[in-house]
Write a protein that holds these residues in place. Structure first.
Motif, PDB file in Angstrom:
ATOM      1  N   ASP A   1       0.876  -1.179   0.000  1.00  0.00           N
ATOM      2  CA  ASP A   1       0.000   0.000   0.000  1.00  0.00           C
ATOM      3  C   ASP A   1       0.906   1.219   0.000  1.00  0.00           C
ATOM      4  O   ASP A   1       1.783   1.355   0.854  1.00  0.00           O
ATOM      5  CB  ASP A   1      -0.916   0.014   1.233  1.00  0.00           C
ATOM      6  CG  ASP A   1      -1.995   1.083   1.116  1.00  0.00           C
ATOM      7  OD1 ASP A   1      -2.218   1.603  -0.008  1.00  0.00           O
ATOM      8  OD2 ASP A   1      -2.636   1.402   2.141  1.00  0.00           O
TER       9      ASP A   1
ATOM     10  N   SER B   1       0.946   5.550  -0.746  1.00  0.00           N
ATOM     11  CA  SER B   1       0.166   6.754  -0.997  1.00  0.00           C
ATOM     12  C   SER B   1       0.883   7.665  -1.987  1.00  0.00           C
ATOM     13  O   SER B   1       0.294   8.140  -2.959  1.00  0.00           O
ATOM     14  CB  SER B   1      -0.084   7.470   0.331  1.00  0.00           C
ATOM     15  OG  SER B   1      -0.683   8.707   0.115  1.00  0.00           O
TER      16      SER B   1
ATOM     17  N   GLY C   1       0.867   7.346  11.227  1.00  0.00           N
ATOM     18  CA  GLY C   1       0.654   7.610  12.644  1.00  0.00           C
ATOM     19  C   GLY C   1       0.858   9.085  12.928  1.00  0.00           C
ATOM     20  O   GLY C   1       0.662   9.919  12.043  1.00  0.00           O
TER      21      GLY C   1
ATOM     22  N   TYR D   1       9.045   4.703   5.941  1.00  0.00           N
ATOM     23  CA  TYR D   1       8.699   5.634   7.016  1.00  0.00           C
ATOM     24  C   TYR D   1       9.597   6.853   6.954  1.00  0.00           C
ATOM     25  O   TYR D   1      10.568   6.893   6.176  1.00  0.00           O
ATOM     26  CB  TYR D   1       8.840   4.920   8.367  1.00  0.00           C
ATOM     27  CG  TYR D   1      10.271   4.615   8.760  1.00  0.00           C
ATOM     28  CD1 TYR D   1      11.025   3.667   8.061  1.00  0.00           C
ATOM     29  CD2 TYR D   1      10.874   5.285   9.818  1.00  0.00           C
ATOM     30  CE1 TYR D   1      12.335   3.394   8.417  1.00  0.00           C
ATOM     31  CE2 TYR D   1      12.192   5.015  10.183  1.00  0.00           C
ATOM     32  CZ  TYR D   1      12.918   4.071   9.478  1.00  0.00           C
ATOM     33  OH  TYR D   1      14.217   3.820   9.829  1.00  0.00           O
TER      34      TYR D   1
ATOM     35  N   GLN E   1       2.018   4.670  15.581  1.00  0.00           N
ATOM     36  CA  GLN E   1       2.287   4.254  14.206  1.00  0.00           C
ATOM     37  C   GLN E   1       1.661   2.884  13.922  1.00  0.00           C
ATOM     38  O   GLN E   1       1.532   2.056  14.816  1.00  0.00           O
ATOM     39  CB  GLN E   1       3.805   4.132  13.960  1.00  0.00           C
ATOM     40  CG  GLN E   1       4.585   5.383  14.226  1.00  0.00           C
ATOM     41  CD  GLN E   1       5.146   5.417  15.637  1.00  0.00           C
ATOM     42  OE1 GLN E   1       4.663   4.751  16.534  1.00  0.00           O
ATOM     43  NE2 GLN E   1       6.181   6.203  15.825  1.00  0.00           N
TER      44      GLN E   1
ATOM     45  N   LYS F   1       5.755   1.807  -3.078  1.00  0.00           N
ATOM     46  CA  LYS F   1       5.672   1.164  -4.399  1.00  0.00           C
ATOM     47  C   LYS F   1       7.074   0.996  -4.981  1.00  0.00           C
ATOM     48  O   LYS F   1       7.423  -0.084  -5.479  1.00  0.00           O
ATOM     49  CB  LYS F   1       4.817   2.028  -5.337  1.00  0.00           C
ATOM     50  CG  LYS F   1       4.712   1.521  -6.751  1.00  0.00           C
ATOM     51  CD  LYS F   1       3.777   2.414  -7.564  1.00  0.00           C
ATOM     52  CE  LYS F   1       3.285   1.726  -8.813  1.00  0.00           C
ATOM     53  NZ  LYS F   1       4.002   2.102 -10.024  1.00  0.00           N
TER      54      LYS F   1
ATOM     55  N   TYR G   1       3.772  10.297  13.745  1.00  0.00           N
ATOM     56  CA  TYR G   1       5.229  10.342  13.591  1.00  0.00           C
ATOM     57  C   TYR G   1       6.002   9.726  14.739  1.00  0.00           C
ATOM     58  O   TYR G   1       6.833   8.850  14.516  1.00  0.00           O
ATOM     59  CB  TYR G   1       5.721  11.752  13.235  1.00  0.00           C
ATOM     60  CG  TYR G   1       5.362  12.061  11.804  1.00  0.00           C
ATOM     61  CD1 TYR G   1       6.204  11.679  10.770  1.00  0.00           C
ATOM     62  CD2 TYR G   1       4.130  12.634  11.483  1.00  0.00           C
ATOM     63  CE1 TYR G   1       5.845  11.883   9.444  1.00  0.00           C
ATOM     64  CE2 TYR G   1       3.761  12.852  10.158  1.00  0.00           C
ATOM     65  CZ  TYR G   1       4.620  12.473   9.145  1.00  0.00           C
ATOM     66  OH  TYR G   1       4.267  12.658   7.836  1.00  0.00           O
TER      67      TYR G   1
END
Ligand code: FMN
Length: 139
Positions: free
Chosen positions: A9, A11, A60, A93, A66, A16, A62
């Motif tokens: 997943d 965003s 989360g 992250y 999270q 990716k 940060y």
């Protein structure tokens, strides 16, 4: 030769890109490998692979709270019983992953997976340890 399914997943594309790099490494190691977004992937087809990698970006506040995205957990819950199948989890992250990988691992283990790798990367590359994990796949 293993059939490896990598799902992620993402965003803004970081996870990716990491997943695609992991896919290239997996193919270079002589395995078959699919790389798909959890939003496109068929849980039954992913469940049928010999080995599965599931990735999410870390979401989360940060430094606290999270976790993986809800869509990632929802996808994991749609997988078929995994009967000891080897699974790796990964996340990208910015500051701290907290329990992100542990939450993904627990959810997969509840479905019967044997979670043998947990990888985090700050940015679009595969974690360095992923290569080591990959070399253990034929063993
Ligand atoms: C709403 C939001 C919450 C985030 N929360 C965290 C967090 O708690 N800890 C962290 O280290 N990074 C956090 N990040 C950073 C992302 O995890 C990081 O940029 C990630 O690589 C993005 O992956 P993507 O490009 O695949 O979406 C957050 C990003 C967003 C947009």
């Amino acid at each position: 030769m293993m059939r490896v399914a990598i799902v992620y997943d993402s965003s803004t594309g970081t996870t990716k890109a990491a997943a695609e790099q992991m896919g290239e490494m997996t193919r270079a190691a002589g395995h078959e490998c699919s790389v798909e977004s959890i939003h496109d992937a068929d849980p039954a087809a992913v469940s049928a692979a010999d080995v599965i990698c599931v990735g999410s970006w870390t979401k989360g506040l940060y430094v606290i709270r999270q976790g993986p995205t809800q869509a990632t957990i929802d996808f994991i819950e749609r997988l078929e019983p995994l009967g000891g199948k080897r699974v790796a989890v990964f996340t990208t992250y910015a500051i701290a992953v907290g329990k992100t990988l542990g939450k993904m691992a627990s959810s997969l283990e509840a479905g019967g997976a044997s979670v043998t790798g947990q990888f985090k990367s700050k940015g679009p590359n595969a974690a360095a340890e992923f290569g080591t994990w990959l070399r253990g796949l034929d063993a």
